[in-house]
Design a protein around this motif. Sequence first.
Motif, PDB file in Angstrom:
ATOM      1  N   ASN A  20      -7.664  30.910 -14.269  1.00  0.00           N
ATOM      2  CA  ASN A  20      -8.405  29.679 -13.985  1.00  0.00           C
ATOM      3  C   ASN A  20      -8.003  28.492 -14.853  1.00  0.00           C
ATOM      4  O   ASN A  20      -8.545  27.406 -14.701  1.00  0.00           O
ATOM      5  N   LEU A  21      -7.077  28.694 -15.790  1.00  0.00           N
ATOM      6  CA  LEU A  21      -6.722  27.589 -16.676  1.00  0.00           C
ATOM      7  C   LEU A  21      -5.577  26.757 -16.093  1.00  0.00           C
ATOM      8  O   LEU A  21      -4.756  27.262 -15.337  1.00  0.00           O
ATOM      9  N   SER A  22      -5.522  25.487 -16.480  1.00  0.00           N
ATOM     10  CA  SER A  22      -4.386  24.659 -16.081  1.00  0.00           C
ATOM     11  C   SER A  22      -3.195  25.021 -16.969  1.00  0.00           C
ATOM     12  O   SER A  22      -3.354  25.630 -18.016  1.00  0.00           O
ATOM     13  N   THR A  23      -1.993  24.629 -16.533  1.00  0.00           N
ATOM     14  CA  THR A  23      -0.788  24.980 -17.295  1.00  0.00           C
ATOM     15  C   THR A  23      -0.846  24.397 -18.702  1.00  0.00           C
ATOM     16  O   THR A  23      -0.488  25.077 -19.672  1.00  0.00           O
ATOM     17  N   ASP A  24      -1.323  23.142 -18.836  1.00  0.00           N
ATOM     18  CA  ASP A  24      -1.406  22.524 -20.158  1.00  0.00           C
ATOM     19  C   ASP A  24      -2.315  23.318 -21.092  1.00  0.00           C
ATOM     20  O   ASP A  24      -1.979  23.586 -22.239  1.00  0.00           O
ATOM     21  N   GLU A  25      -3.467  23.678 -20.560  1.00  0.00           N
ATOM     22  CA  GLU A  25      -4.399  24.467 -21.361  1.00  0.00           C
ATOM     23  C   GLU A  25      -3.751  25.776 -21.793  1.00  0.00           C
ATOM     24  O   GLU A  25      -3.844  26.199 -22.937  1.00  0.00           O
ATOM     25  N   LEU A  26      -3.051  26.404 -20.844  1.00  0.00           N
ATOM     26  CA  LEU A  26      -2.371  27.666 -21.131  1.00  0.00           C
ATOM     27  C   LEU A  26      -1.353  27.488 -22.248  1.00  0.00           C
ATOM     28  O   LEU A  26      -1.321  28.279 -23.199  1.00  0.00           O
ATOM     29  N   VAL A  27      -0.545  26.444 -22.129  1.00  0.00           N
ATOM     30  CA  VAL A  27       0.510  26.231 -23.117  1.00  0.00           C
ATOM     31  C   VAL A  27      -0.088  26.073 -24.513  1.00  0.00           C
ATOM     32  O   VAL A  27       0.324  26.720 -25.459  1.00  0.00           O
ATOM     33  N   SER A  28      -1.119  25.235 -24.631  1.00  0.00           N
ATOM     34  CA  SER A  28      -1.673  24.999 -25.959  1.00  0.00           C
ATOM     35  C   SER A  28      -2.347  26.268 -26.486  1.00  0.00           C
ATOM     36  O   SER A  28      -2.419  26.502 -27.678  1.00  0.00           O
ATOM     37  N   LEU A  29      -2.836  27.077 -25.567  1.00  0.00           N
ATOM     38  CA  LEU A  29      -3.551  28.282 -25.977  1.00  0.00           C
ATOM     39  C   LEU A  29      -2.603  29.356 -26.509  1.00  0.00           C
ATOM     40  O   LEU A  29      -2.852  29.984 -27.537  1.00  0.00           O
ATOM     41  N   VAL A  30      -1.502  29.564 -25.795  1.00  0.00           N
ATOM     42  CA  VAL A  30      -0.654  30.713 -26.131  1.00  0.00           C
ATOM     43  C   VAL A  30       0.327  30.415 -27.256  1.00  0.00           C
ATOM     44  O   VAL A  30       0.902  31.314 -27.850  1.00  0.00           O
ATOM     45  N   GLU A  31       0.490  29.102 -27.578  1.00  0.00           N
ATOM     46  CA  GLU A  31       1.410  28.751 -28.662  1.00  0.00           C
ATOM     47  C   GLU A  31       1.049  29.402 -29.989  1.00  0.00           C
ATOM     48  O   GLU A  31       1.911  29.629 -30.837  1.00  0.00           O
ATOM     49  N   GLU A  32      -0.251  29.658 -30.161  1.00  0.00           N
ATOM     50  CA  GLU A  32      -0.721  30.137 -31.463  1.00  0.00           C
ATOM     51  C   GLU A  32      -0.498  31.631 -31.686  1.00  0.00           C
ATOM     52  O   GLU A  32      -0.702  32.139 -32.776  1.00  0.00           O
ATOM     53  N   LEU A  33      -0.102  32.340 -30.638  1.00  0.00           N
ATOM     54  CA  LEU A  33      -0.045  33.804 -30.750  1.00  0.00           C
ATOM     55  C   LEU A  33       1.163  34.300 -31.548  1.00  0.00           C
ATOM     56  O   LEU A  33       2.159  33.602 -31.698  1.00  0.00           O
ATOM     57  N   ASP A  34       1.071  35.556 -32.041  1.00  0.00           N
ATOM     58  CA  ASP A  34       2.214  36.230 -32.656  1.00  0.00           C
ATOM     59  C   ASP A  34       3.306  36.457 -31.617  1.00  0.00           C
ATOM     60  O   ASP A  34       3.020  36.573 -30.425  1.00  0.00           O
TER      61      ASP A  34
ATOM     62  N   GLU B 272       2.980  38.380 -18.043  1.00  0.00           N
ATOM     63  CA  GLU B 272       1.925  38.461 -17.022  1.00  0.00           C
ATOM     64  C   GLU B 272       1.716  37.123 -16.311  1.00  0.00           C
ATOM     65  O   GLU B 272       1.010  37.051 -15.323  1.00  0.00           O
ATOM     66  N   LEU B 273       2.280  36.048 -16.872  1.00  0.00           N
ATOM     67  CA  LEU B 273       1.981  34.712 -16.344  1.00  0.00           C
ATOM     68  C   LEU B 273       3.064  34.242 -15.369  1.00  0.00           C
ATOM     69  O   LEU B 273       4.186  34.739 -15.391  1.00  0.00           O
ATOM     70  N   PRO B 274       2.722  33.250 -14.514  1.00  0.00           N
ATOM     71  CA  PRO B 274       3.724  32.735 -13.573  1.00  0.00           C
ATOM     72  C   PRO B 274       4.920  32.119 -14.312  1.00  0.00           C
ATOM     73  O   PRO B 274       4.774  31.637 -15.434  1.00  0.00           O
ATOM     74  N   ASP B 275       6.077  32.113 -13.653  1.00  0.00           N
ATOM     75  CA  ASP B 275       7.317  31.664 -14.283  1.00  0.00           C
ATOM     76  C   ASP B 275       7.258  30.227 -14.813  1.00  0.00           C
ATOM     77  O   ASP B 275       7.779  29.939 -15.885  1.00  0.00           O
ATOM     78  N   HIS B 276       6.620  29.324 -14.054  1.00  0.00           N
ATOM     79  CA  HIS B 276       6.635  27.926 -14.512  1.00  0.00           C
ATOM     80  C   HIS B 276       5.845  27.761 -15.802  1.00  0.00           C
ATOM     81  O   HIS B 276       6.140  26.911 -16.621  1.00  0.00           O
ATOM     82  N   VAL B 277       4.825  28.594 -16.012  1.00  0.00           N
ATOM     83  CA  VAL B 277       4.083  28.536 -17.273  1.00  0.00           C
ATOM     84  C   VAL B 277       4.969  29.046 -18.408  1.00  0.00           C
ATOM     85  O   VAL B 277       5.075  28.427 -19.469  1.00  0.00           O
ATOM     86  N   THR B 278       5.652  30.163 -18.151  1.00  0.00           N
ATOM     87  CA  THR B 278       6.527  30.741 -19.158  1.00  0.00           C
ATOM     88  C   THR B 278       7.554  29.719 -19.638  1.00  0.00           C
ATOM     89  O   THR B 278       7.731  29.519 -20.843  1.00  0.00           O
ATOM     90  N   SER B 279       8.194  29.025 -18.687  1.00  0.00           N
ATOM     91  CA  SER B 279       9.243  28.098 -19.119  1.00  0.00           C
ATOM     92  C   SER B 279       8.653  26.907 -19.871  1.00  0.00           C
ATOM     93  O   SER B 279       9.255  26.408 -20.819  1.00  0.00           O
TER      94      SER B 279
END
Lengths: 454, 454
Positions: A81-95, A105-112
């Motif tokens: 349910n998150l937008s790509t921007d939200e996703l990007v800022s969220l996952v940047e912090e992970l190990d 697990e995420l769509p390709d455009h989010v990954t890139s």
Amino acid sequence: MPADSSRSQQHLKAINRALASGTYTQVRQLINNLPGAEAAHLIESSPPREREILWQLLSKEQETEVLQYLGEEVRVELLRNLSTDELVSLVEELDTDDLADLLQELPDHVTSQVMASLDEQNRERLEHVMSYPVDTAGGLMNTDVITVRPEITFEVVQRYLRLRGDIPRTTDNLAVVNRKNQFIGLLPLTKVLISDPGTTVREAMITDIQSIPATLPAHDVAKIFERHDLVTAPVIDDEGMLVGRITIDDVVDVIMEEADHSLMSMAGLDDDEDTFGSVWQTARRRALWLGINLLTALAASAVIGLFEATLEKVVALAILMPIVASMGGIAGSQTLTLVIRAMALGQIQSNNTRYLLFKELSVGAINGLLWATVIGITAGLWFSDVSIGIVISVAMVINLIMAACAGALLPMIMKKMGIDPALAGSVVLTTITDIVGFMAFLGLATVLYANLLV
Amino acid sequence: MPADSSRSQQHLKAINRALASGTYTQVRQLINNLPGAEAAHLIESSPPREREILWQLLSKEQETEVLQYLGEEVRVELLRNLSTDELVSLVEELDTDDLADLLQELPDHVTSQVMASLDEQNRERLEHVMSYPVDTAGGLMNTDVITVRPEITFEVVQRYLRLRGDIPRTTDNLAVVNRKNQFIGLLPLTKVLISDPGTTVREAMITDIQSIPATLPAHDVAKIFERHDLVTAPVIDDEGMLVGRITIDDVVDVIMEEADHSLMSMAGLDDDEDTFGSVWQTARRRALWLGINLLTALAASAVIGLFEATLEKVVALAILMPIVASMGGIAGSQTLTLVIRAMALGQIQSNNTRYLLFKELSVGAINGLLWATVIGITAGLWFSDVSIGIVISVAMVINLIMAACAGALLPMIMKKMGIDPALAGSVVLTTITDIVGFMAFLGLATVLYANLLV
């Protein structure tokens, strides 16, 4: 500060009360102050509506924390349910290792987009981890390993560490590498602490250790950790280059997932099945399993149908017939479960399968004879008919021996064929025990009564 | 030196070849050079005769090593044949926690002799560990914890550690205690390494941590380790005194045992069942389970017996009747397995049981309707009889809803009653689905055909 589970239980109760009464400000405060793992557990234990509310109330930092601890299925559902921007800022912090898992697990455009947002060093590391399948050492590893050269002294090591100022969590060893970054040994931090500052790394390092090839399956990594009681282990590539390290907490996850796998698969459930998932999703997933079982049940009925004429003459057979099939299923499941577990533990080798088969067949025969006697007498008395007692006894022995045979051999055969025995084993087993059970019981009865009744 | 599992596989093969050809000198050399855990694994994977030979060939030191890694059942079996003197010399070498576990399995006179052979400090420690049940934090802990006082500086800490010269395996923190030995915080070794030597312990210690009460159940200890990714944790008694520490390797054992427990119990097997145990031992253990299942199968037959008259008239009912019962058993097992796992993960709370029940009943109803339609049409066509199609459809829906209900509620009810749902759940569940299945199908048929045939 004894922070045992009763403290977290109280937290959960408080949150649930607040949720129920709709005082979200209080829930927000409580859930954002929980350790990430506990907040994740709370979210996983909540029905869909509450789950969505809790997720909305998380602060940005807590979201990142929680994300690492959520099961795959729940995580994907919430991230959808998150937008790509939200996703990007969220996952940047992970190990690195968690991020690599998640990106898969995420769509390709989010990954890139996430890739593009990282600095070069981190991107390279991430690409490295992602170049290995998730269920290998390379997919499990983290890249935060501290390396030292063999020629330096402990004084220099300690100065370097002080300068660095921060040692990653769960670091018990430094990795010793040569100029080409090839792994040559481990230096336990405790040695740095207790040895003379003039000692060189080469003098103190341990070389007889378990370095793990990046392509080693996660299952084998877990076995090495278990057998050698490791806390961390270095990961190397084909050329012996150090590429990362694996920590025990990720290995514990592997162990738990594997253990779950047998239990869940044997009931035809997905390992990651969401306890509080939605009705439709769950129903769709389980429908196939029930459909397969319906087919096998129909096959068993077809076998019974062959003996319609006998059943018409002796209705007692219909009454007793489920007993033989059911006992075969139970006995076979015992053998099947034992063998599947032994295979998971790596206990089954070519030299011990013969003994295992001999043992299970003997056990089947002994218990078959024991309970055949009991049911034979019971059935004989119940229907005042010695023949029916004899028929059910013989059928019981046949089916229990057959069940032991199928329970022991099926998993081994399936493994050779590349089929997961935990998933397919029980369906095939009960099909066999049902068919053999009905066939033996009704077949014997047909022969016997044909002679008696004619 | 990539010591992956292929190396140990080759070792095992070499040993097996040597065993088969009877060249025991070679076997002796090979097995005594294996890591303890791998030698233990080899012994556990061997049939009884080979097992005995391998055990005889172990050197004294290797025996002690191997002992720690053997499963309880195999260990007791091998130790049973030793004299008390041999036992005493063997077990003296073990760690406190392993020794405590082992002594609880041995006869009392051996225990007291071992106790007598220890020095006072070790005896006191051992008595302390043994005063807690095996499945609590106290039973899991080791007493090899290094303590420091809050007022000393890191320079003193490091001098003390050098003097000591040896830090126990898997030590990531020192425990900080006051004069009364009460636990007040943890000092990570990494802080000692990277901080200024003038820093005091009090300045650097962490106080917001998980200290574990000695009476906490092992299950909860494992949860704390998992959720907080711990490597070690301090154990305190009722008065807050530091009594020991728990290390991750013992927690991994707890996690593996618990995971095994659900899988094995659901098939009526002992958690510790020896894959290569003797025939008689195995047969005796499993007989009871089969006996219980025979009783439940007889109960189902008794239900069928109630409808003897109907079965005599319509033999098609006998042919189809296992289908309804079998599908109920499969669907119920899915719910049961899911709920048992969720309970083990601590996901079930009073506020989410209603949703869970609603979800499982809905899934049961949806899949019931789906497969009821399929089987209804199939049965109707097979026997060219619309009535039998209707009867089996309705019975299927009833049984699948009943199965979901039983699968979800049984584990919760059993837990409240102090019965292990993993062990008893599946027997009770299939009894219910069999009885409801036969009752619904044959009962409906009796009503319907009574009207049709009269």
